[in-house]
Design an enzyme around this catalytic site. Structure first.
Site, short mmCIF file in Angstrom:
data_model
loop_
_atom_site.label_atom_id
_atom_site.label_comp_id
_atom_site.label_asym_id
_atom_site.label_seq_id
_atom_site.Cartn_x
_atom_site.Cartn_y
_atom_site.Cartn_z
N GLY A 24 0.84 -1.46 0.28
CA GLY A 24 -0.01 0.13 -0.06
C GLY A 24 0.77 1.32 -0.21
N LEU B 274 1.37 3.55 2.33
CA LEU B 274 2.35 3.66 3.52
C LEU B 274 3.34 2.38 3.55
CD1 LEU B 274 3.10 5.02 6.30
CD2 LEU B 274 1.12 3.56 7.39
N ASP C 108 -1.89 -12.60 5.75
CA ASP C 108 -3.19 -12.05 6.05
C ASP C 108 -3.40 -11.69 7.49
OD1 ASP C 108 -5.92 -11.61 6.19
OD2 ASP C 108 -6.74 -13.39 5.13
N ALA D 263 -5.01 -2.18 5.67
CA ALA D 263 -6.22 -1.63 5.97
C ALA D 263 -7.26 -2.10 4.94
CB ALA D 263 -6.26 -0.32 6.48
N TYR D 264 -8.37 -1.88 5.06
CA TYR D 264 -9.32 -1.80 4.02
C TYR D 264 -9.88 -0.25 3.92
CZ TYR D 264 -13.95 -2.75 1.74
OH TYR D 264 -14.66 -2.91 0.27
N THR D 265 -9.36 0.28 2.68
CA THR D 265 -9.46 1.82 2.74
C THR D 265 -10.40 2.34 1.41
OG1 THR D 265 -7.55 1.68 0.98
CG2 THR D 265 -6.99 2.04 3.34
N TYR E 272 -16.56 2.76 7.01
CA TYR E 272 -14.96 2.70 7.18
C TYR E 272 -14.82 3.40 8.52
CZ TYR E 272 -10.38 4.58 6.41
OH TYR E 272 -9.08 4.80 6.40
N TRP F 25 -6.27 12.08 4.70
CA TRP F 25 -5.97 12.38 3.35
C TRP F 25 -4.73 12.14 2.62
CZ3 TRP F 25 -8.87 17.82 1.79
CH2 TRP F 25 -10.04 17.78 2.18
N1 LIG Z 1 -5.43 6.89 2.17
C1 LIG Z 1 -5.89 7.56 2.97
O1 LIG Z 1 -6.44 8.68 2.38
C2 LIG Z 1 -6.20 7.58 4.41
C3 LIG Z 1 -6.39 8.59 5.33
C4 LIG Z 1 -6.64 8.21 6.67
C5 LIG Z 1 -5.99 7.34 7.38
N2 LIG Z 1 -5.39 6.30 6.35
C6 LIG Z 1 -5.00 4.95 6.97
O2 LIG Z 1 -3.65 4.86 6.65
C7 LIG Z 1 -3.30 3.33 6.63
C8 LIG Z 1 -2.53 3.44 5.34
O3 LIG Z 1 -3.39 3.71 4.26
P1 LIG Z 1 -2.81 3.44 2.61
O4 LIG Z 1 -3.49 4.60 1.97
O5 LIG Z 1 -1.37 3.24 2.66
O6 LIG Z 1 -3.58 1.95 2.48
P2 LIG Z 1 -3.65 1.28 1.08
O7 LIG Z 1 -2.73 1.90 0.07
O8 LIG Z 1 -5.04 0.98 0.50
O9 LIG Z 1 -2.92 0.09 1.49
C9 LIG Z 1 -3.47 -1.02 2.34
C10 LIG Z 1 -2.60 -2.18 1.86
O10 LIG Z 1 -3.13 -3.45 2.88
C11 LIG Z 1 -3.66 -4.50 2.32
N3 LIG Z 1 -4.25 -5.46 2.65
C12 LIG Z 1 -5.83 -5.48 2.67
N4 LIG Z 1 -6.28 -6.56 3.39
C13 LIG Z 1 -5.21 -6.92 3.95
C14 LIG Z 1 -5.10 -8.48 4.85
N5 LIG Z 1 -6.21 -8.81 5.37
N6 LIG Z 1 -3.91 -8.68 5.23
C15 LIG Z 1 -2.69 -8.02 4.84
N7 LIG Z 1 -2.61 -7.01 3.87
C16 LIG Z 1 -3.82 -6.36 3.76
C17 LIG Z 1 -3.94 -3.99 0.93
O11 LIG Z 1 -3.90 -5.07 -0.23
P3 LIG Z 1 -4.69 -4.88 -1.42
O12 LIG Z 1 -4.68 -3.63 -2.21
O13 LIG Z 1 -4.42 -6.14 -2.14
O14 LIG Z 1 -6.17 -4.95 -0.82
C18 LIG Z 1 -2.94 -2.92 0.66
O15 LIG Z 1 -1.57 -3.17 0.10
C19 LIG Z 1 -4.52 2.89 6.99
O16 LIG Z 1 -4.61 2.32 8.31
C20 LIG Z 1 -5.76 3.61 6.36
O17 LIG Z 1 -6.83 3.27 7.08
C21 LIG Z 1 -5.33 6.27 5.27
#
Ligand SMILES: NC(=O)c1ccc[n+]([C@@H]2O[C@H](COP(=O)([O-])OP(=O)(O)OC[C@H]3O[C@@H](n4cnc5c(N)ncnc54)[C@H](OP(=O)(O)O)[C@@H]3O)[C@@H](O)[C@H]2O)c1
Length: 281
Positions: free
Chosen positions: A10, A12, A35, A59-61, A124, A149
């Protein structure tokens, strides 16, 4: 420092690997390797690798999709972090977990502190809040960083969506009545490293970019840089619209600026997202 990283593919996760200190060892895993919803897999990985810390970037984002995919969102955002917290507590391992500004309802008019009452509007947000609660109940010394964001050169995010749409269309309508703070994932990764290096106290920390904007203003900033850097020949015409004019399955907070005084007290500066945006583009 040996770190077990989850969600390594992902935004991060990728940024964290790019910034790993040279003398740290990492086991970088995503869904295919580990997983987080599977307690046996988590236990086996920890016993085999013996990490000092677990960084949960999984995370599920998909905020809108979660509204109709509640069970999977709960598994990944609640059961997953609960598994990590359980195994971390059993083995005396530091857990860093990441959460979101969407735990708030957006009715405030001043920045939310770590103590502000939560009231998520979306599936979410609800699952992320339940994940935080599961982590702190099971592993009280876990560090939980709430951010907002998030954008980066990796994965799916608002910056990449704008650049794609800017190539495809001459005009875009962008929501102007939701305000928050963009955060560069690379800065967030660096902060997680700093918190581990400092052996920071467990608890919730707010960390975001240093300037509040609306999505419309964020889009303006993106297209200004994209034209300056010749990524686009010209900016599409941008029209500010209201949330009511752009209905989505998930309700989002109208105002989600997070107060970051607690983390600033540790000598950590907020994300200069405008500088990071130039590098990202
Ligand atoms: N993106 C935002 O704007 C935002 C804002 C506020 C907070 N956050 C938080 O910041 C953190 C990082 O976000 P991000 O944007 O880097 O997320 P991201 O790009 O969606 O990456 C999440 C990663 O987790 C993987 N994943 C999903 N289910 C999994 C499982 N069961 N076991 C292991 N890996 C799994 C996903 O794989 P797949 O792609 O294959 O599903 C993906 O590679 C999260 O906690 C998110 O809630 C994000």
């Amino acid at each position: 420092m040996k770190v077990l990283l989850t969600g390594a593919n992902g935004q991060l996760g990728r940024c964290f690997q790019d910034r790993l200190p040279a003398d740290w060892h990492i086991l970088a895993t995503d869904f295919a390797e580990l997983d987080i919803t599977d307690l046996e897999q988590v236990t086996a990985a920890v016993i085999a690798f013996k990490p000092d810390a677990i960084v949960n970037a999984a995370a599920y984002t998909a905020v809108d999709k979660a509204e109709s995919d509640v069970e999977l969102a709960e598994r990944i955002n609640v059961a997953g972090p609960a598994n990590l917290a359980r195994v971390a507590a059993q083995h005396g391992i530091r857990l860093v977990h990441v959460s979101t500004d969407y735990v708030f309802d957006g009715n405030a008019s001043t920045p939310y502190t770590e103590q502000s009452p939560t009231n998520p509007l979306s599936v979410y947000g609800k699952t992320k809040l339940a994940g935080e609660q599961a982590v702190s109940a099971t592993a009280p010394d876990a560090i939980i960083v709430r951010t907002a964001w998030v954008f980066s050169e990796y994965g799916n995010n608002f910056v990449k969506t704008m650049l794609r749409l800017g190539k495809e269309r001459d005009a875009l309508s962008i929501v102007d009545d939701q305000r928050g703070c963009p955060t560069y994932a690379g800065d967030l990764a660096q902060v997680i490293i700093a918190l581990l290096q400092q052996n920071a106290a467990g608890g919730i920390y707010h960390y975001t970019g240093d300037k509040e904007v609306s999505w419309f203003e964020f889009a303006q900033a993106i297209f200004t840089v994209a034209v300056q850097k010749s990524v686009l020949n010209k900016s599409p015409t941008l029209t500010p619209i209201t949330t009511a004019q752009y209905p989505t399955p998930a309700h989002r907070p109208a105002y989600s600026t997070l107060a970051s005084d607690k983390i600033k007290g540790l000598g950590i500066a907020l994300s200069d997202w405008q500088g990071a945006l130039k590098k990202t583009i």
